[in-house]
Design an enzyme around this catalytic site. Structure first.
Site, PDB file in Angstrom:
ATOM      1  N   VAL A  67     -31.324   0.562  -2.023  1.00  0.00           N
ATOM      2  CA  VAL A  67     -30.067  -0.158  -2.262  1.00  0.00           C
ATOM      3  C   VAL A  67     -30.046  -0.944  -3.575  1.00  0.00           C
ATOM      4  CG1 VAL A  67     -29.436  -0.394   0.162  1.00  0.00           C
ATOM      5  CG2 VAL A  67     -30.897  -2.127  -0.896  1.00  0.00           C
ATOM      6  N   TYR A  68     -31.173  -1.094  -4.231  1.00  0.00           N
ATOM      7  CA  TYR A  68     -31.173  -1.877  -5.461  1.00  0.00           C
ATOM      8  C   TYR A  68     -30.352  -1.157  -6.531  1.00  0.00           C
ATOM      9  CZ  TYR A  68     -35.059  -4.672  -3.553  1.00  0.00           C
ATOM     10  OH  TYR A  68     -35.844  -5.490  -2.775  1.00  0.00           O
ATOM     11  N   SER A  69     -29.259  -1.799  -6.911  1.00  0.00           N
ATOM     12  CA  SER A  69     -28.357  -1.265  -7.940  1.00  0.00           C
ATOM     13  C   SER A  69     -27.984   0.189  -7.643  1.00  0.00           C
ATOM     14  CB  SER A  69     -28.982  -1.395  -9.332  1.00  0.00           C
ATOM     15  OG  SER A  69     -29.196  -2.751  -9.649  1.00  0.00           O
TER      16      SER A  69
END
Length: 327
Positions: free
Chosen positions: A60-62
């Protein structure tokens, strides 16, 4: 650089893990303060040059671009066998049904997507990104076991949850002969010590490696009390972790860090990190770096041995607070 075994495993990791939440395209996802790929690559390269072999990211990071940036940098600056890559699954990656969570369908879909973004055949540590209240833990654990048996992950880990939840998952894995969690990525720093009550003792008893996130409390332990940063102004998750209800106690803790740092003539980050590193059972705090000197400070923190009196001064002002960071 110092190295240690991750919990009871034979896996050797650097005593510092570089967290890659800060590396990702700013226009993707909910982190406008992240660094672009061009800005991020020098940090990954320097970490490798300093001997850091452990890197943590998440799908989910960026919106997955963190994994992409890390994967390309690893290929350019190191070799796959020389690094330990950790990523996570649970957060929402697409709208609609089955776009998030720890169902068998979501786990099988997301491990393949993460591997594609990383440009890798496997990850070393595949972690559940919080507890999933909607999916039976047996379904999640068997799916993770199958991911390991398929060779797509070497080990599995967990992240912030209640100790009773983690204990139950460990028991179910053992009862079924499934792959066991080897690590716990939890929230631990001088401004949030609730994990000392149950989770840290549980991990120590079970031989689980602890890899704390936010060991510098989103930078609060490294700045003057009233100072702000671009991230602190826009980080909605961070705003919910440290509230005004404990502000006065937190201020005294920050001042104690500053006092010891001044007496030792070192940056405050080194003192705050040294405290986390001194906690029994902690394998490798996950550090964030958006300035190159952050990496130098973190490595220097490995050499600081706090005295009993210094630890007392750092801890004495802490007051209990509500549990946060589990969602």
């Amino acid at each position: 650089m110092e190295y240690t075994r991750l919990g009871n495993t034979g896996l050797e990791v650097s005593r510092l893990c570089l967290g890659c939440m800060s590396y990702g395209e700013p226009d993707r996802g909910s982190h406008p303060w992240t660094l672009t790929e061009e800005q991020s690559r020098p940090f990954i390269r320097k970490a490798i040059e300093l001997g850091i072999n452990f890197f943590d990211t998440a799908n989910v990071y960026s919106d997955g671009t963190s994994e992409e940036i890390l994967g390309r940098a690893i290929r350019d600056y190191s070799t796959r066998d020389d690094v330990v890559i950790a990523t996570k699954v649970n957060g929402r990656m697409k709208p609609g049904p089955n776009g998030a969570g720890l169902s068998r369908k979501a786990i099988f879909s997301e491990i393949d997507a993460s591997l594609k973004r990383l440009g890798a055949d496997y990850v070393d540590l595949y972690q559940i990104h919080r507890f999933d209240y909607q999916t039976p833990i047996e379904e999640t654990l068997e799916a993770l076991h199958d991911v390991v048996k398929a060779g797509k992950a070497r080990y599995i880990g967990a992240s912030s949850m209640y100790a009773w939840q983690f204990s139950k998952m460990l028991a179910v894995s053992q009862a079924n002969g499934w792959s066991r969690f080897v690590s716990m990525q939890n929230h631990l720093n001088l401004l949030y010590r609730e994990e000392e009550r149950e989770m840290l003792p549980l991990c120590k008893a079970e031989g689980i490696g602890v890899i704390p996130w936010s060991p510098l409390a989103r930078g609060r332990l490294t700045r003057d009390w009233n100072a702000q940063s671009e991230r602190s102004d826009t980080d909605e998750i961070g705003k919910g972790l440290y509230t005004s209800m404990t502000a006065e106690a937190d201020r005294r803790v920050v001042e104690a860090v500053a006092k010891i740092a001044t007496e030792r003539a070192v940056p405050k980050a080194q003192i705050a990190l040294a405290w986390v590193l001194a906690k029994s059972g902690v394998s490798a705090p996950i550090i964030g770096a958006t300035k190159l000197h952050h990496l130098d400070d973190a490595v220097a923190g490995l050499t600081i041995g706090l005295t009993a009196a210094e630890i007392r001064d750092l801890e004495i002002s802490y007051i209990p607070r509500s549990v946060v960071g589990f969602s």
